[in-house]
Scaffold this active site. Structure first.
Site, PDB file in Angstrom:
ATOM      1  N   HIS A 117       0.825  -1.211   0.000  1.00 40.66           N
ATOM      2  CA  HIS A 117       0.000   0.000   0.000  1.00 40.66           C
ATOM      3  C   HIS A 117       0.854   1.254   0.000  1.00 40.66           C
ATOM      4  O   HIS A 117       2.052   1.208   0.273  1.00 40.66           O
ATOM      5  CB  HIS A 117      -0.967   0.023   1.193  1.00 40.66           C
ATOM      6  CG  HIS A 117      -0.307   0.022   2.545  1.00 40.66           C
ATOM      7  ND1 HIS A 117      -0.021  -1.131   3.227  1.00 40.66           N
ATOM      8  CD2 HIS A 117       0.111   1.029   3.345  1.00 40.66           C
ATOM      9  CE1 HIS A 117       0.540  -0.833   4.389  1.00 40.66           C
ATOM     10  NE2 HIS A 117       0.646   0.476   4.485  1.00 40.66           N
ATOM     11  N   HIS A 135       4.084   7.062   3.732  1.00 44.08           N
ATOM     12  CA  HIS A 135       4.995   5.924   3.608  1.00 44.08           C
ATOM     13  C   HIS A 135       4.599   5.024   2.448  1.00 44.08           C
ATOM     14  O   HIS A 135       3.486   5.114   1.935  1.00 44.08           O
ATOM     15  CB  HIS A 135       5.060   5.115   4.913  1.00 44.08           C
ATOM     16  CG  HIS A 135       3.786   4.410   5.279  1.00 44.08           C
ATOM     17  ND1 HIS A 135       2.773   5.021   5.985  1.00 44.08           N
ATOM     18  CD2 HIS A 135       3.354   3.146   5.038  1.00 44.08           C
ATOM     19  CE1 HIS A 135       1.789   4.156   6.168  1.00 44.08           C
ATOM     20  NE2 HIS A 135       2.105   3.010   5.600  1.00 44.08           N
ATOM     21  N   GLN A 144      -3.922   3.866   1.033  1.00 42.81           N
ATOM     22  CA  GLN A 144      -4.288   3.884   2.452  1.00 42.81           C
ATOM     23  C   GLN A 144      -4.368   5.330   2.944  1.00 42.81           C
ATOM     24  O   GLN A 144      -3.356   6.037   2.970  1.00 42.81           O
ATOM     25  CB  GLN A 144      -3.202   3.122   3.233  1.00 42.81           C
ATOM     26  CG  GLN A 144      -3.386   3.089   4.738  1.00 42.81           C
ATOM     27  CD  GLN A 144      -2.143   2.516   5.413  1.00 42.81           C
ATOM     28  OE1 GLN A 144      -1.063   3.091   5.306  1.00 42.81           O
ATOM     29  NE2 GLN A 144      -2.286   1.390   6.075  1.00 42.81           N
ATOM     30  N   GLU A 200      -7.279   3.961   9.698  1.00 48.03           N
ATOM     31  CA  GLU A 200      -6.931   3.876   8.280  1.00 48.03           C
ATOM     32  C   GLU A 200      -8.093   3.363   7.449  1.00 48.03           C
ATOM     33  O   GLU A 200      -8.913   2.579   7.923  1.00 48.03           O
ATOM     34  CB  GLU A 200      -5.708   2.974   8.083  1.00 48.03           C
ATOM     35  CG  GLU A 200      -5.931   1.548   8.531  1.00 48.03           C
ATOM     36  CD  GLU A 200      -4.734   0.662   8.169  1.00 48.03           C
ATOM     37  OE1 GLU A 200      -3.631   0.943   8.658  1.00 48.03           O
ATOM     38  OE2 GLU A 200      -4.922  -0.281   7.392  1.00 48.03           O
ATOM     39  N   GLU A 223       7.636   0.638   4.898  1.00 40.56           N
ATOM     40  CA  GLU A 223       7.032  -0.375   5.774  1.00 40.56           C
ATOM     41  C   GLU A 223       7.124  -1.723   5.068  1.00 40.56           C
ATOM     42  O   GLU A 223       6.892  -1.802   3.856  1.00 40.56           O
ATOM     43  CB  GLU A 223       5.556   0.009   6.010  1.00 40.56           C
ATOM     44  CG  GLU A 223       4.776  -0.992   6.850  1.00 40.56           C
ATOM     45  CD  GLU A 223       3.300  -0.585   6.971  1.00 40.56           C
ATOM     46  OE1 GLU A 223       2.892   0.418   6.370  1.00 40.56           O
ATOM     47  OE2 GLU A 223       2.563  -1.292   7.667  1.00 40.56           O
TER      48      GLU A 223
END
Ligand code: CO
Length: 136
Positions: A10, A81, A57, A46, A131
């Site tokens: 994502h 991110h 996201q 989220e 991530e």
């Protein structure tokens, strides 16, 4: 490939007003959100929009003293991110550690959708918070 990067899981976008942003994305993307979850551990609520097997996201902060809250205060809304989907998160973390990357999480922790996640510091990734996500 040492980290078995299988997909972009994502792209996380920090937003000031989650409800307004969800309505905006639903209208502009012409689709309903695929998933919504409050992750207390990360201080976020989220909402996910499916894009193939990946997700966009939207991230709302649960308070100012959270990762997303601090990001919003410092940089305003926008890209927060990028999450890499990996086959084996322990092996991927070992690889990043061995290569001298700065880890935010030494060991995986629970993410949304029952996943396991860990963050790599943006200083090791050309300014991008990364991530790692392993689906279960
Ligand atoms: Co994420």
């Amino acid at each position: 490939m040492p980290i078995s990067l299988t997909d972009i899981d994502h792209i996380g976008i920090a937003v000031e007003d989650l409800e307004a942003s969800v309505a905006l994305y639903e209208r502009l993307l012409g689709t309903s959100a695929a998933h919504r979850e409050r992750v207390e551990d990360q201080g976020v609520e989220e909402v996910l929009f499916a894009a193939g097997s990946s997700f966009i996201q939207l991230l709302g902060a649960l308070g100012p003293d959270t990762s997303v809250g601090r990001s919003l205060a410092a940089r305003g809304p926008g890209l927060h991110h990028i999450a890499y989907r990996v086959a084996d998160i322990e092996a991927a973390l070992d690889h990043f550690r061995t290569e001298g990357a700065r880890l935010i999480d030494d060991t995986p922790r629970p993410g949304s959708r029952g996943t396991r996640i860990a963050f790599i510091h943006p200083r090791s990734m050309n300014g991008v918070l990364v991530e790692l996500v392993q689906e279960t």
